[in-house]
Design an enzyme around this catalytic site. Structure first.
Site, PDB file in Angstrom:
ATOM      1  N   ARG A   1      17.653  42.549   4.145  1.00  0.00           N
ATOM      2  CA  ARG A   1      18.056  43.515   3.110  1.00  0.00           C
ATOM      3  C   ARG A   1      18.304  42.831   1.770  1.00  0.00           C
ATOM      4  NH1 ARG A   1      21.998  47.976   5.973  1.00  0.00           N
ATOM      5  NH2 ARG A   1      20.465  48.762   7.427  1.00  0.00           N
TER       6      ARG A   1
ATOM      7  N   ASP B   1      32.428  58.073  -1.095  1.00  0.00           N
ATOM      8  CA  ASP B   1      31.693  56.995  -0.445  1.00  0.00           C
ATOM      9  C   ASP B   1      31.963  55.720  -1.240  1.00  0.00           C
ATOM     10  OD1 ASP B   1      29.205  57.108   1.734  1.00  0.00           O
ATOM     11  OD2 ASP B   1      29.139  55.339   0.443  1.00  0.00           O
TER      12      ASP B   1
HETATM   13  C1  SAM Z   1      25.787  56.103   8.247  1.00  0.00           C
HETATM   14  S1  SAM Z   1      26.471  56.793   6.782  1.00  0.00           S
HETATM   15  C2  SAM Z   1      27.290  58.222   7.451  1.00  0.00           C
HETATM   16  C3  SAM Z   1      27.152  59.425   6.556  1.00  0.00           C
HETATM   17  C4  SAM Z   1      27.762  60.724   7.104  1.00  0.00           C
HETATM   18  N1  SAM Z   1      29.190  60.627   7.252  1.00  0.00           N
HETATM   19  C5  SAM Z   1      27.130  61.101   8.412  1.00  0.00           C
HETATM   20  O1  SAM Z   1      27.773  61.022   9.471  1.00  0.00           O
HETATM   21  O2  SAM Z   1      25.945  61.479   8.404  1.00  0.00           O
HETATM   22  C6  SAM Z   1      27.817  55.667   6.483  1.00  0.00           C
HETATM   23  C7  SAM Z   1      28.379  55.743   5.065  1.00  0.00           C
HETATM   24  O3  SAM Z   1      29.596  55.014   5.015  1.00  0.00           O
HETATM   25  C8  SAM Z   1      29.695  54.397   3.755  1.00  0.00           C
HETATM   26  N2  SAM Z   1      30.671  53.302   3.834  1.00  0.00           N
HETATM   27  C9  SAM Z   1      30.518  52.097   4.439  1.00  0.00           C
HETATM   28  N3  SAM Z   1      31.616  51.350   4.278  1.00  0.00           N
HETATM   29  C10 SAM Z   1      32.489  52.106   3.551  1.00  0.00           C
HETATM   30  C11 SAM Z   1      33.805  51.881   3.054  1.00  0.00           C
HETATM   31  N4  SAM Z   1      34.438  50.751   3.280  1.00  0.00           N
HETATM   32  N5  SAM Z   1      34.388  52.866   2.342  1.00  0.00           N
HETATM   33  C12 SAM Z   1      33.745  54.046   2.106  1.00  0.00           C
HETATM   34  N6  SAM Z   1      32.502  54.311   2.562  1.00  0.00           N
HETATM   35  C13 SAM Z   1      31.889  53.353   3.271  1.00  0.00           C
HETATM   36  C14 SAM Z   1      28.285  53.938   3.480  1.00  0.00           C
HETATM   37  O4  SAM Z   1      28.073  53.695   2.108  1.00  0.00           O
HETATM   38  C15 SAM Z   1      27.466  55.100   4.040  1.00  0.00           C
HETATM   39  O5  SAM Z   1      27.121  56.026   3.045  1.00  0.00           O
END
Ligand code: SAM
Length: 271
Positions: A40, A141
């Site tokens: 990545r 996010d």
């Molecule tokens: C796999 S997506 C899930 C999206 C949605 N909640 C779903 O279930 O479809 C995970 C998200 O978590 C966010 N994320 C990861 N670490 C994070 C953090 N420490 N604080 C806030 N968001 C975070 C990522 O940027 C990403 O957009």
């Protein structure tokens, strides 16, 4: 040997990135994900004409390279999401949560890792359909690029196939010209939601209390301590009796929190 193989991080370099990612995102990257991380980041090394991960690490730690650091970290987060993902949560909302809240004048809901917006607009469509008004919806996010996409609310048709046809008709517009093959969520819904950058692994800003929090498919990336800490703080911003939805692959097992499980992946704050 390929150029790429030459640039693969050695153990010391990988540890540096591991610590940085943990500190900045609360995300624990296990040793097995080394290739994924280097793949990545690889394009950023190329873009900056840097040949070793150690040099790239030094670069993103320079104060004037904040943008590059942000770009690097945004490549690490996994943003996979889709409309009406894990439909049992939406069934629960429609069949139990919303009817029970019928007499409450205002509902507050938080989609706490909303990625590119599919989750928050799914919630918004259901609320607009089943409740009309009397709701507030916050999406957050860590990834600003994803939040910008959520704000735009433009999705290719294929990604919208999980939206019920009736909702698609009522809450979305078909794109034309350069946007043919896309749809956009209607302004009435876009204006109803609030989006902001919140890092779950750090203290939350003042966001008030919620009747329901979606914390789905994000905890899987956290280590045990971060997960426990995030769940504890999310529980604190739930109203008594408020609900927490987690991803069906995630569990709160072993965490000491004031929540009772009411269904798979659905928890309720006790007091
Ligand atoms: C796999 S997506 C899930 C999206 C949605 N909640 C779903 O279930 O479809 C995970 C998200 O978590 C966010 N994320 C990861 N670490 C994070 C953090 N420490 N604080 C806030 N968001 C975070 C990522 O940027 C990403 O957009």
């Amino acid at each position: 040997m390929t150029e790429h193989a030459l640039a693969a991080p050695n153990d010391r370099e990988f540890k540096l990135f591991q610590q940085l990612i943990l500190q900045r995102l609360g995300i624990h990257v296990p040793e097995q994900k080394k290739t994924l991380v280097s793949n990545r980041l690889w394009k950023r090394l190329q873009a900056r004409n840097v040949h070793r991960f150690a040099d790239y690490y030094d670069l993103i730690n320079r104060p004037e390279e904040q943008r590059e650091l942000t770009q690097a970290l945004e490549l690490i987060t996994t943003n996979e999401t889709y409309f009406f993902r894990e439909p049992r949560h939406f069934d629960f909302m429609r069949e139990q949560f919303l009817p029970a809240k019928r007499n409450q004048s205002q509902l507050r809901i938080w989609s706490a890792a909303c990625s590119s917006g599919e989750e928050i607009y799914s919630i918004a469509m259901l609320l607009a359909d089943q409740r009309g008004n009397g709701w507030e919806l916050l999406g957050s996010d860590v990834n600003q690029t994803m939040l910008d996409k959520a704000r735009q609310a433009i999705y290719i048709d294929d990604r919208a196939r999980h939206i019920p046809a009736q909702y698609r008709q009522r809450f979305c517009r078909k794109g034309t010209g350069p946007y043919a093959g896309h749809l956009r969520v209607n302004p009435e819904l876009r204006q109803k939601i609030q989006l902001r950058r919140i890092q779950l692994h750090e203290a939350f800003p003042d966001i008030g209390r919620f009747d329901l929090v979606f914390l789905r498919n994000v905890m899987i990336y956290f280590d045990d301590n971060t997960r426990a800490d995030v769940v504890r703080r999310v529980t604190e911003v739930l109203n008594p009796g408020g609900y927490l939805f987690v991803g069906h692959a995630e569990s709160l097992h072993g965490l000491r929190v004031d929540l009772k499980q009411v269904m798979p992946a659905i928890y309720q704050r006790r007091s």
